[in-house]
Design a protein around this motif. Structure first.
Motif, short mmCIF file in Angstrom:
data_model
loop_
_atom_site.label_atom_id
_atom_site.label_comp_id
_atom_site.label_asym_id
_atom_site.label_seq_id
_atom_site.Cartn_x
_atom_site.Cartn_y
_atom_site.Cartn_z
N ASN A 146 -5.32 43.10 -9.29
CA ASN A 146 -4.72 44.26 -9.92
C ASN A 146 -5.62 45.47 -9.68
O ASN A 146 -6.49 45.78 -10.48
N HIS B 128 -2.62 39.95 -11.09
CA HIS B 128 -3.42 39.31 -12.14
C HIS B 128 -3.54 40.31 -13.30
O HIS B 128 -3.67 41.51 -13.06
N PRO B 129 -3.53 39.84 -14.55
CA PRO B 129 -3.59 40.79 -15.67
C PRO B 129 -4.93 41.53 -15.79
O PRO B 129 -4.98 42.64 -16.30
N GLU B 130 -5.99 40.95 -15.28
CA GLU B 130 -7.32 41.56 -15.38
C GLU B 130 -7.49 42.64 -14.32
O GLU B 130 -7.35 42.37 -13.13
N PRO B 131 -7.78 43.90 -14.71
CA PRO B 131 -7.94 44.95 -13.70
C PRO B 131 -9.18 44.73 -12.84
O PRO B 131 -10.18 44.18 -13.31
N VAL B 132 -9.08 45.14 -11.58
CA VAL B 132 -10.17 45.01 -10.62
C VAL B 132 -10.62 46.41 -10.23
O VAL B 132 -9.80 47.25 -9.87
N GLU C 294 -15.64 42.23 -7.96
CA GLU C 294 -14.73 41.67 -8.97
C GLU C 294 -13.57 40.95 -8.30
O GLU C 294 -13.18 39.86 -8.74
N LEU D 234 -12.62 36.82 -8.53
CA LEU D 234 -11.30 36.26 -8.86
C LEU D 234 -10.78 35.36 -7.74
O LEU D 234 -10.20 34.30 -8.01
N LYS E 185 -8.16 32.44 -8.90
CA LYS E 185 -7.25 33.18 -9.78
C LYS E 185 -6.27 34.05 -9.00
O LYS E 185 -5.17 34.32 -9.47
#
Length: 185
Positions: free
Chosen positions: A79, A107-111, A116, A120, A125
Motif C-alpha cells: 500500500n 495490504h492494510p499497512e501503509p508502506v 518496509e 512485507l 504478506k
C-alpha cells in the motif's frame, strides 16, 4: 570529452527521486523513464529492465519459472498510497488493475520505504512487481520473471531550466555507450 567535469554517483530516495533535481543537489538523475514531469527533460535511455515479481522465498510463486501480471490480483500488494511512492511512478510499476480488469488489493499497512515493502514481501504478506536485478536487498525475497509486462526503461532525467553543456555531454556519452559507438573504460 569534458576534462573539467567530475562525475560522482550517489543514491537518492526512491519515494521522491526528483527532489534532489528540484533542489539543485544533483544535476542529472538516472531513473525509470516511465513518466514525464513538467519542467524535466527525459534524456537518453541507458537500459531496459525486464519485469519481475518480488515474493517471499517460501511463497508458492517462488517456485515458478515465470508468472503473469494477472497473478497480482490473487495476492495483496504493498500500500504505497499514503505518502509513499510518487503516484505516477506507482501506477507505472504497480498497476491498479490487471490487463483483464481485475483490481489489485493492497495490504492494510501503509508502506513508506523500500525497506518496509521488502519486509512485507519477505514475510509473505505481499507480492510486488519490480524489475529484474541481482537481488532485492533481502535474501528472503525471490524475483520471478513476469512474462507479460513490458520492460521498464532506465535513463537520464534533468531539470530543463538547468540544462547546460556538461549535461548535454553526459547525455551524449550515455547515448554513445548504449549505441555501441563508445566503449566503457
Amino acid at each position: 570529452m569534458c576534462p573539467d567535469c567530475v562525475l560522482s554517483l550517489r543514491e537518492v530516495a526512491v519515494l521522491d527521486a526528483h527532489e534532489p533535481l528540484r533542489s539543485g543537489e544533483i544535476d542529472v538523475l538516472a531513473h525509470w523513464l516511465v513518466v514525464g514531469s513538467p519542467g524535466f527533460t527525459i534524456g537518453p535511455r541507458i537500459t531496459r529492465r525486464p519485469r519481475a515479481l518480488a515474493v517471499a522465498a517460501g511463497h508458492p510463486l517462488a517456485r515458478e519459472r515465470s508468472v503473469s501480471v494477472e497473478a497480482l490480483a490473487d495476492h495483496l500488494v504493498p500500500n504505497w498510497a499514503v505518502g509513499g511512492l510518487d503516484d505516477r511512478l506507482r501506477q507505472a510499476i504497480l498497476p491498479v488493475r490487471t490487463p483483464s480488469g481485475r483490481v489489485l488489493r493492497t495490504h492494510p499497512e501503509p508502506v513508506r520505504t523500500v525497506a518496509e515493502a521488502a519486509s512485507l514481501i519477505a514475510r509473505g504478506k505481499v507480492v510486488h512487481p519490480t524489475v529484474q536485478m541481482r537481488h532485492f536487498g533481502n535474501d528472503q525475497v525471490v524475483l520471478v520473471p513476469i512474462h507479460d509486462l513490458p520492460p521498464i526503461p532506465l535513463g537520464l532525467v534533468w531539470r530543463t531550466s538547468q540544462e547546460n553543456a556538461r549535461i548535454r555531454a553526459l547525455a551524449r556519452v550515455a547515448r554513445d555507450l548504449t549505441s555501441g559507438r563508445l566503449s566503457p573504460r
